[in-house]
Design a protein around this motif. Sequence first.
Motif, PDB file in Angstrom:
ATOM      1  N   PRO A 129       0.828  -1.205   0.000  1.00  0.00           N
ATOM      2  CA  PRO A 129       0.000   0.000   0.000  1.00  0.00           C
ATOM      3  C   PRO A 129       0.863   1.256   0.000  1.00  0.00           C
ATOM      4  CG  PRO A 129      -0.672  -1.521   1.734  1.00  0.00           C
ATOM      5  CD  PRO A 129       0.628  -2.020   1.208  1.00  0.00           C
ATOM      6  N   THR A 130       0.421   2.263  -0.728  1.00  0.00           N
ATOM      7  CA  THR A 130       1.130   3.548  -0.735  1.00  0.00           C
ATOM      8  C   THR A 130       0.285   4.660  -0.128  1.00  0.00           C
ATOM      9  OG1 THR A 130       0.363   3.994  -2.995  1.00  0.00           O
ATOM     10  CG2 THR A 130       2.508   2.921  -2.753  1.00  0.00           C
ATOM     11  N   GLY A 131      -0.867   4.305   0.407  1.00  0.00           N
ATOM     12  CA  GLY A 131      -1.741   5.289   1.025  1.00  0.00           C
ATOM     13  C   GLY A 131      -2.870   4.583   1.749  1.00  0.00           C
ATOM     14  N   LEU A 158     -12.528   7.888   0.091  1.00  0.00           N
ATOM     15  CA  LEU A 158     -13.898   7.873  -0.420  1.00  0.00           C
ATOM     16  C   LEU A 158     -13.969   8.749  -1.658  1.00  0.00           C
ATOM     17  CD1 LEU A 158     -16.916   7.164  -0.206  1.00  0.00           C
ATOM     18  CD2 LEU A 158     -17.162   9.124   1.350  1.00  0.00           C
ATOM     19  N   ARG A 159     -14.360   8.175  -2.779  1.00  0.00           N
ATOM     20  CA  ARG A 159     -14.468   8.904  -4.029  1.00  0.00           C
ATOM     21  C   ARG A 159     -15.770   9.707  -4.067  1.00  0.00           C
ATOM     22  NH1 ARG A 159     -11.989   6.503  -8.644  1.00  0.00           N
ATOM     23  NH2 ARG A 159     -13.981   6.776  -9.744  1.00  0.00           N
ATOM     24  N   GLU A 160     -15.829  10.682  -4.965  1.00  0.00           N
ATOM     25  CA  GLU A 160     -17.034  11.488  -5.111  1.00  0.00           C
ATOM     26  C   GLU A 160     -18.220  10.656  -5.569  1.00  0.00           C
ATOM     27  OE1 GLU A 160     -16.306  14.765  -7.652  1.00  0.00           O
ATOM     28  OE2 GLU A 160     -14.923  15.785  -6.263  1.00  0.00           O
ATOM     29  N   ASP A 161     -17.967   9.533  -6.254  1.00  0.00           N
ATOM     30  CA  ASP A 161     -19.052   8.689  -6.749  1.00  0.00           C
ATOM     31  C   ASP A 161     -19.533   7.678  -5.713  1.00  0.00           C
ATOM     32  OD1 ASP A 161     -16.997   6.807  -6.737  1.00  0.00           O
ATOM     33  OD2 ASP A 161     -16.766   6.779  -8.916  1.00  0.00           O
ATOM     34  N   GLY A 162     -18.977   7.713  -4.502  1.00  0.00           N
ATOM     35  CA  GLY A 162     -19.419   6.827  -3.439  1.00  0.00           C
ATOM     36  C   GLY A 162     -18.651   5.532  -3.314  1.00  0.00           C
ATOM     37  N   ALA A 163     -17.750   5.264  -4.235  1.00  0.00           N
ATOM     38  CA  ALA A 163     -16.888   4.088  -4.133  1.00  0.00           C
ATOM     39  C   ALA A 163     -15.660   4.433  -3.289  1.00  0.00           C
ATOM     40  CB  ALA A 163     -16.473   3.609  -5.520  1.00  0.00           C
ATOM     41  N   TYR A 164     -14.898   3.415  -2.937  1.00  0.00           N
ATOM     42  CA  TYR A 164     -13.680   3.600  -2.146  1.00  0.00           C
ATOM     43  C   TYR A 164     -12.486   3.127  -2.952  1.00  0.00           C
ATOM     44  CZ  TYR A 164     -16.885   4.106   1.800  1.00  0.00           C
ATOM     45  OH  TYR A 164     -17.891   4.527   2.642  1.00  0.00           O
ATOM     46  N   GLU A 165     -11.366   3.848  -2.827  1.00  0.00           N
ATOM     47  CA  GLU A 165     -10.179   3.439  -3.550  1.00  0.00           C
ATOM     48  C   GLU A 165      -8.951   3.512  -2.649  1.00  0.00           C
ATOM     49  OE1 GLU A 165      -9.867   6.182  -6.843  1.00  0.00           O
ATOM     50  OE2 GLU A 165      -8.428   7.435  -5.751  1.00  0.00           O
ATOM     51  N   ARG A 166      -7.947   2.732  -3.034  1.00  0.00           N
ATOM     52  CA  ARG A 166      -6.667   2.746  -2.316  1.00  0.00           C
ATOM     53  C   ARG A 166      -5.560   2.435  -3.299  1.00  0.00           C
ATOM     54  NH1 ARG A 166      -4.720  -1.077   2.765  1.00  0.00           N
ATOM     55  NH2 ARG A 166      -3.232   0.399   3.669  1.00  0.00           N
TER      56      ARG A 166
END
Length: 398
Positions: free
Chosen positions: A327-329, A333-341
Amino acid sequence: MLLFVSSGAVASGQVDRSPLERVSGRNYTSVFQAWNPAEISSGEDLDDTARLRVVAKHDVLWEEPVSQLGYGVELALGAVWDGEYGGLADRFTSDSQAKALENRKEMLCLNPAMVFLLEVRWRDAPGSFLPEDSPFWQRNADGTRVLGWANGPEPYYMLDADNEAFAKNIARQSKIAVESGVYDGVMFDWDGHLPIVRTCREVIGDAGLIVVNIHDRIDEGLAYGRLINGAFMELSPAGPGAPGRTLGTWESSREALIVFENEFREPRINCLEAWGDRSDLRRMRAVTTLGLTHSDGSVLYADPNPLPTPDHLHDWYDFWDVPLGMPTGSVRLREDGAYERSFSNGLVIYNPLGNGTVNIEFDSPRRSAADASTGSEFKIADADGDIFLVPDKPDRSQ
């Protein structure tokens, strides 16, 4: 995640690394084995070397010799308690301990990130676990033993978890397991029992690992706190592909995972599992990407417990072989409601149930791990997720 290096390529010092060094140095995706193994699609019998290679795909493994041997399941490590009654033993048989140490070394040569746990019986056990007249059994008014789990290979009976001598006996055997060199720690099923876990921690010390099956129960996680290193989050969230029996929800799983990642001691080894049909790749991707975005733990997608086969059997998926790196971060929470990493080799996106389909756009081409397509625009349904790699990066571990 599995490294699959040859035995000769791993220095003995790497095999002997501490659990903290192994966990902190793992690459992702990280998958765990809860008792029973991944099955190969051909169904052919595996020799010992091939069997250990399959087990070594997992970063966390626990097994319990009394019950698994009762089912006729071949153990990965294979240490067996010495004596007539496993619940009273003060050592493993010398032959089984020697073989278990060999198996452990071989698996660490294949995957230097692995950690190994012994599941300790505390709630109930096979009738052969202790003498019939042992004070460690719970008793009915007529003096007979109280029946426990109904699906064991022989009758199971309830143990007296509040018996102080029994708690000390569990801690004693846990210390034997860790000091044997076979196991890095212990695992408690059935939510554990706080007084027993506390006694066990006092006896095995700070270095031994403890994992407890507490599902998504945040109150129990907060009660255990720094006593334990991780939760076994055995869940079956409702939603697309859910089997008949459901445990928890996708959102309760996400919320609990956040708490458990913050509250437990290091090395932290939370283990998130969802049940479902093996062919339901959407559900597999959902639990995998939920775990990747919200934790530094391990994941598993396995058969539903109500099936008549041994619990937690599973397939191995190409999706788990994608070499994400580290992991680098943290999760975003994205603006579209999904989550990213973000990871060193790619981006993971988890789209929660009820959020609808989201559109994913990149400035340059990416490859989807879900379907191997390459492009700059993708769609992810809700209760699903995906991993996106730069196209020139390998899509399988080497």
